[in-house]
Scaffold this motif. Structure first.
Motif, PDB file in Angstrom:
ATOM      1  N   UNK A 212       0.845  -1.188   0.000  1.00 38.28           N
ATOM      2  CA  UNK A 212       0.000   0.000   0.000  1.00 38.28           C
ATOM      3  C   UNK A 212       0.885   1.244   0.000  1.00 38.28           C
ATOM      4  N   UNK A 213       0.336   2.341  -0.545  1.00 38.55           N
ATOM      5  CA  UNK A 213       1.046   3.616  -0.632  1.00 38.55           C
ATOM      6  C   UNK A 213       0.458   4.515   0.453  1.00 38.55           C
ATOM      7  N   UNK A 214       1.168   4.663   1.578  1.00 35.88           N
ATOM      8  CA  UNK A 214       0.592   5.280   2.768  1.00 35.88           C
ATOM      9  C   UNK A 214       0.762   6.797   2.779  1.00 35.88           C
ATOM     10  N   UNK A 215      -0.234   7.479   3.332  1.00 43.16           N
ATOM     11  CA  UNK A 215      -0.192   8.929   3.494  1.00 43.16           C
ATOM     12  C   UNK A 215      -0.845   9.290   4.821  1.00 43.16           C
ATOM     13  N   UNK A 216      -0.243  10.234   5.538  1.00 35.13           N
ATOM     14  CA  UNK A 216      -0.861  10.696   6.778  1.00 35.13           C
ATOM     15  C   UNK A 216      -2.098  11.514   6.430  1.00 35.13           C
ATOM     16  N   UNK A 217      -3.144  11.344   7.226  1.00 34.80           N
ATOM     17  CA  UNK A 217      -4.422  11.991   6.935  1.00 34.80           C
ATOM     18  C   UNK A 217      -4.289  13.511   6.853  1.00 34.80           C
ATOM     19  N   UNK A 218      -3.393  14.101   7.624  1.00 40.05           N
ATOM     20  CA  UNK A 218      -3.215  15.554   7.570  1.00 40.05           C
ATOM     21  C   UNK A 218      -2.696  16.000   6.210  1.00 40.05           C
ATOM     22  N   UNK A 219      -1.812  15.207   5.611  1.00 42.63           N
ATOM     23  CA  UNK A 219      -1.305  15.532   4.280  1.00 42.63           C
ATOM     24  C   UNK A 219      -2.406  15.378   3.229  1.00 42.63           C
ATOM     25  N   UNK A 220      -3.203  14.348   3.362  1.00 38.44           N
ATOM     26  CA  UNK A 220      -4.350  14.200   2.454  1.00 38.44           C
ATOM     27  C   UNK A 220      -5.211  15.455   2.490  1.00 38.44           C
ATOM     28  N   UNK A 221      -5.485  15.928   3.674  1.00 39.40           N
ATOM     29  CA  UNK A 221      -6.422  17.047   3.806  1.00 39.40           C
ATOM     30  C   UNK A 221      -5.834  18.385   3.361  1.00 39.40           C
ATOM     31  N   UNK A 222      -4.529  18.569   3.480  1.00 37.64           N
ATOM     32  CA  UNK A 222      -3.959  19.793   2.900  1.00 37.64           C
ATOM     33  C   UNK A 222      -4.066  19.756   1.382  1.00 37.64           C
ATOM     34  N   UNK A 223      -3.975  18.564   0.808  1.00 37.69           N
ATOM     35  CA  UNK A 223      -4.153  18.438  -0.640  1.00 37.69           C
ATOM     36  C   UNK A 223      -5.597  18.741  -1.038  1.00 37.69           C
ATOM     37  N   UNK A 224      -6.559  18.229  -0.268  1.00 37.09           N
ATOM     38  CA  UNK A 224      -7.964  18.525  -0.554  1.00 37.09           C
ATOM     39  C   UNK A 224      -8.213  20.024  -0.508  1.00 37.09           C
ATOM     40  N   UNK A 225      -7.662  20.685   0.492  1.00 33.47           N
ATOM     41  CA  UNK A 225      -7.858  22.132   0.612  1.00 33.47           C
ATOM     42  C   UNK A 225      -7.234  22.859  -0.580  1.00 33.47           C
ATOM     43  N   UNK A 226      -6.062  22.414  -1.023  1.00 29.60           N
ATOM     44  CA  UNK A 226      -5.412  23.041  -2.172  1.00 29.60           C
ATOM     45  C   UNK A 226      -6.242  22.864  -3.441  1.00 29.60           C
ATOM     46  N   UNK A 227      -6.831  21.679  -3.599  1.00 34.07           N
ATOM     47  CA  UNK A 227      -7.673  21.425  -4.774  1.00 34.07           C
ATOM     48  C   UNK A 227      -8.940  22.269  -4.707  1.00 34.07           C
ATOM     49  N   UNK A 228      -9.524  22.360  -3.537  1.00 33.79           N
ATOM     50  CA  UNK A 228     -10.734  23.170  -3.361  1.00 33.79           C
ATOM     51  C   UNK A 228     -10.453  24.627  -3.721  1.00 33.79           C
ATOM     52  N   UNK A 229      -9.270  25.109  -3.354  1.00 29.46           N
ATOM     53  CA  UNK A 229      -8.932  26.510  -3.584  1.00 29.46           C
ATOM     54  C   UNK A 229      -8.519  26.785  -5.022  1.00 29.46           C
TER      55      UNK A 229
END
Length: 332
Positions: A212-229
């Motif tokens: 599996x390709x692991x990512x910390x949830x906080x990093x996922x969410x900064x990416x979501x915020x960047x995409x939203x913006x």
């Protein structure tokens, strides 16, 4: 912004709400969550009245429409997500992931509201173990293996169709495996942590060769915020942290962190149709929006996650026995 976060009492959604309240205090946040077994009002309790929780079903069209009408943007996390549960009973996955996404799409279409749809790399199926350089991209054909992945793939295609046919202002993201605080104890990493904290033995599907390709949830969410913006309407962004690890390697890292012997675990029956390897190519996201993960030391981030579960037994302990009883029935 006035944000509506569907599934905001679940693992990734709750972490998104926490980070939004901390980093964007100018936003107002409303959470819509049905509080199934995987949703937790307690995960939002530390925020007090900084976020408003509405308990309701994502398929309740009048409720969803009312909430969307009061929002500038919707971040759509709400979904059934556990592969084992989808294999045992796929009906809830069809309802939540397909009908729920349709309900959200119709509401944002009527109200002209921005949407970001959160999905998974599991829609792409799996990759061979032999060549770790081959990774999923936004152009990889969909090839889902489980009812969970199939219903998420269907929800992605609904969003794409609503963008093209109706001009809905939506973006999509497909992310790799997350870990961190507030993850339900049915999932691989918190299950092993809480097994060891409760005197049980750790469990490993099959040989543990699956990657599996692991990512910390906080990093996922900064990416979501960047995409939203700044994300382009209609674009799919893949979110990953370049952290491929076999399940065996993850488990042995956990055992080391918790002071156990590296072979102190039980092999259990493998999952039906178990995908071999997931790996994300996040180049487009990094190049276009300038995003990069922060939690790049996997062992350190995993140790911090262990610390969180040690400190928050009151949150997960009421869930533990029922989860293990379910696994025991399946011989896992």
């Amino acid at each position: 912004m006035r944000l509506l976060v569907t599934g905001g009492a679940g693992f990734i959604g709750a972490n998104f709400v926490h980070s939004t309240v901390a980093e964007h205090p100018e936003d107002t946040v409303t959470v819509l969550d049905s509080l199934t077994y995987a949703g937790s009002a307690e995960a939002l309790a530390p925020l007090g009245d900084a976020a408003t929780l509405v308990v309701g079903d994502i398929t309740d069209a009048p409720l969803v429409d009312e909430l969307v009408a009061g929002a500038d943007a919707v971040v759509h996390f709400a979904a059934e997500t556990h592969v084992d549960n989808s294999l045992a009973d796929p009906s809830a996955f069809v309802t939540s992931n397909l009908v729920g996404t349709f309900t959200v799409l119709e509401a944002v279409r009527r109200r002209g509201v921005r949407l970001h749809h959160v999905s998974t790399d599991e829609v792409y199926g799996d990759l061979p173990l032999e060549d770790p350089t081959v990774r999923f991209t936004a152009d990889t054909p969909y090839n889902p293996s489980s009812p969970y992945a199939a219903t998420k793939a269907g929800s992605d295609l609904l969003v794409r169709a609503w963008v093209r046919s109706y001009g809905v202002a939506a973006t999509l993201s497909n992310c790799s495996n997350n870990f961190g605080p507030y993850q339900h104890v049915e999932k691989f990493i918190p299950r092993q942590i809480t097994n060891l904290l409760t005197g049980r033995r750790a469990k490993l599907y099959g040989t543990g060769a699956n990657v599996r390709d692991w990512i910390h949830v906080a990093d996922h969410n900064t990416a979501v915020r960047a995409i939203l913006a700044g994300g382009r309407v209609g674009q799919t962004y893949l979110i990953g942290a370049d952290c491929q690890r076999s399940n065996l390697d993850v488990l042995r890292t956990l055992l080391g962190i918790m002071g156990r012997d590296p072979d102190d675990f039980d092999h259990v029956s493998d999952r039906a149709g178990h995908d071999l390897r997931y790996a994300i190519d996040p180049t487009a996201l990094r190049d276009e929006l300038g995003w990069a993960p922060v939690h790049t030391d996997f062992a350190a981030a995993l140790a911090a996650t262990v610390h969180w579960y040690r400190d928050n037994e009151a949150w997960w302990a009421p869930l533990k026995d029922a989860v293990e009883a379910g696994y025991a029935k399946r011989g896992q």
